[in-house]
Design an enzyme around this catalytic site. Structure first.
Site, PDB file in Angstrom:
ATOM      1  N   HIS A 116      62.261 -50.680 102.265  1.00  0.00           N
ATOM      2  CA  HIS A 116      61.932 -51.549 101.120  1.00  0.00           C
ATOM      3  C   HIS A 116      61.732 -50.737  99.839  1.00  0.00           C
ATOM      4  CE1 HIS A 116      60.895 -54.744 104.125  1.00  0.00           C
ATOM      5  NE2 HIS A 116      60.528 -53.675 104.818  1.00  0.00           N
ATOM      6  N   SER A 150      73.902 -41.088  75.187  1.00  0.00           N
ATOM      7  CA  SER A 150      73.825 -42.349  74.467  1.00  0.00           C
ATOM      8  C   SER A 150      74.256 -42.100  73.038  1.00  0.00           C
ATOM      9  CB  SER A 150      72.386 -42.869  74.500  1.00  0.00           C
ATOM     10  OG  SER A 150      72.128 -43.674  73.364  1.00  0.00           O
ATOM     11  N   LYS A 184      69.150 -39.058  75.945  1.00  0.00           N
ATOM     12  CA  LYS A 184      69.593 -39.723  77.172  1.00  0.00           C
ATOM     13  C   LYS A 184      70.537 -38.894  78.023  1.00  0.00           C
ATOM     14  CE  LYS A 184      68.709 -43.104  78.696  1.00  0.00           C
ATOM     15  NZ  LYS A 184      68.974 -44.502  78.588  1.00  0.00           N
ATOM     16  N   GLU A 215      76.619 -45.624  88.436  1.00  0.00           N
ATOM     17  CA  GLU A 215      76.531 -47.044  88.048  1.00  0.00           C
ATOM     18  C   GLU A 215      77.899 -47.718  88.177  1.00  0.00           C
ATOM     19  OE1 GLU A 215      73.350 -47.472  84.612  1.00  0.00           O
ATOM     20  OE2 GLU A 215      74.606 -45.738  84.306  1.00  0.00           O
TER      21      GLU A 215
END
Ligand code: ARG
Length: 458
Positions: free
Chosen positions: A155, A276, A282, A289
């Protein structure tokens, strides 16, 4: 001149052409179509439709067409409906009646089914080889991190200690199953539809077994209607790819989480990170992703392929033309994702000390309950007592690691003053069960992965 000028007069509506024309998608099948044409031409020669000189002309011209295609050196015409029509036109333009004879006894229905399976056979074999490369990279990491302690989770919550090696081996085994599925799928894909005609088989006594052999299939599809009308090989391949990419998406997600500074367990190299445009600090794990997102697309394409045949009457219907866009999409995604995953992971730095810092005493709660069970307590009761103890410690801002031998002795007298061993490494070592994280169990897994890899070498 179109394919059916004899029967269908006038020009097709532009929108009809737009919906009907598959060339932009199926042009990819051209090398397969050339192979199919070559095998077919030889069979026609055997049946007396070509003399040896004509056959040689056809074969030479097919080579030229392939070479032109590789250079992108011809412009398809609007009336080239699909790749089969295109190749036939190019042959006929160059050879006149000899070219116009190539379609004797065949249909685009068996032709496209044959091309598609040839394509699939190559793509699946290539994908399997890529999966083996990834498993090889994982094996290196598993070996390097067999002793790197990690808070294993269920979990996404801290559960029990394992090792990073054990975690990474779990993916290796999932991928080995994926490779087995690819093999299984290949085995069924390797049946040749050629000679099935439109549905009822060629009107000439072609030797389907010889055609299959010439094209590298292991046998023929046994029923001509089934051979032209089913797309289960594409559906199955897509499903296998969707499972494979789905596996990678889960580990990609875990790596994304671990690359968050709150975890800091790993960092992808610059080559596999993006920044970014606005926020100078960033460092984004875009590759992972995108792997997550490709899984969605692969599932979508699989559903498209399954839905495409649902309720379609047996035999060929134009619905089946839609198979290629979806199949190519999922195969492309699978090959890209497997390569990207292997490279990005290979370039990542792992930080065992950060993993170690997150090992909290509560990860040993099961072990404490296990010791009580060993000492005779019914496990359910042991579970409750340990749970209550941990709750009390938590209210004092402490965890199990901070419990003194004396506190433990008071709470759990049946341990007989034997201090419960508060060691993550010991908890891992206690799990010597087959497949577990203990060193000996992991060594067996390492051997299995290595054996599988050795069996993959051509
Ligand atoms: N481009 C077609 C396809 O991909 C070829 C088969 C066309 N057959 C037909 N009877 N219209 O399915």
């Amino acid at each position: 001149m179109t394919l059916y000028d004899g029967r269908i007069g006038g020009k097709a509506d532009a929108l009809m052409e737009a919906i009907n024309r598959s060339l932009p998608v199926d042009i990819r099948l051209l090398p397969c179509d050339v192979r199919t044409n070559r095998a077919w031409a030889r069979e026609l020669a055997r049946l007396g439709f070509y003399n040896p000189g004509e056959l040689a002309d056809v074969e030479r011209t097919l080579d030229e067409i392939l070479a032109l295609a590789e250079k992108g050196a011809f412009d398809p015409l609007p009336e080239d409906e699909d790749v089969h029509t295109l190749v036939e036109r190019l042959l006929t333009e160059r050879l006149g009646d000899v070219g116009a004879r190539i379609h004797t006894g065949r249909s685009r229905n068996d032709q496209v089914a044959c091309d598609l399976r040839l394509y699939l056979m190559e793509a699946l074999a290539g994908l399997k080889a890529d999966v083996a490369v990834l498993v090889g990279k994982l094996l290196e990491l598993v070996k390097a991190h067999r002793g790197t302690l990690l808070a294993g989770a269920t979990h996404l919550q801290p559960a029990q200690p394992i090792t990073l090696g054990h975690f990474l081996a779990s993916l290796a085994f999932a991928l080995i199953r994926d490779a087995e599925r690819l093999d299984d799928c290949l085995w069924r894909a390797e049946r040749c539809p050629l000679g099935s005609g439109a549905l009822a088989g060629s009107g000439f006594p072609v030797d389907r077994h010889a055609l299959a052999e010439a094209l590298g299939f292991s046998g023929i599809l046994d029923n001509t209607l089934d051979a032209v009308g089913d797309r289960d090989a594409a559906q199955e391949a897509a499903g296998v790819c969707a499972i494979l990419i789905g596996h990678l998406s889960r580990y990609a997600e875990q790596f994304i989480i671990w690359s968050h500074p709150a975890f800091g367990y790993l960092r992808f190299s610059d080559a596999w990170s993006t920044g970014s445009s606005m926020m100078p600090q960033k460092r984004n794990p875009d590759a992972m992703e995108l792997i997550r997102a490709k899984a969605a697309r692969a599932i979508g394409s699989t559903v498209t392929l399954l839905a495409m045949t649902k309720g379609v009457p047996p035999g060929y219907a134009k619905d089946l033309q839609e198979d290629k866009a979806a199949l190519f999409d999922v195969l492309d995604a699978a090959r890209l994702v497997v390569k990207v995953f292997a490279e990005a992971l290979g370039s990542a730095a792992f930080y065992p000390e950060r993993m170690r810092a997150d090992l909290r005493g509560d990860l040993l709660a099961t072990d404490l309950a296990d010791r009580l069970a060993e000492a005779g307590a019914p496990f359910r009761k042991a579970h409750e007592r340990v749970g209550r103890f941990i709750g009390e410690l938590e209210r004092q801002g402490r965890d199990l690691m901070s419990a003194t031998p004396r506190e433990l002795d008071e709470r759990f007298p049946e341990l007989g003053g034997q201090p419960f061993e508060m060691s993550f490494a010991a908890a891992v070592e206690r799990r010597r069960v087959a497949g577990g994280p203990a060193a000996a169990s992991l060594s067996e897994q390492i051997e299995k992965i290595a054996d599988w890899l050795a069996s993959q070498k051509p």
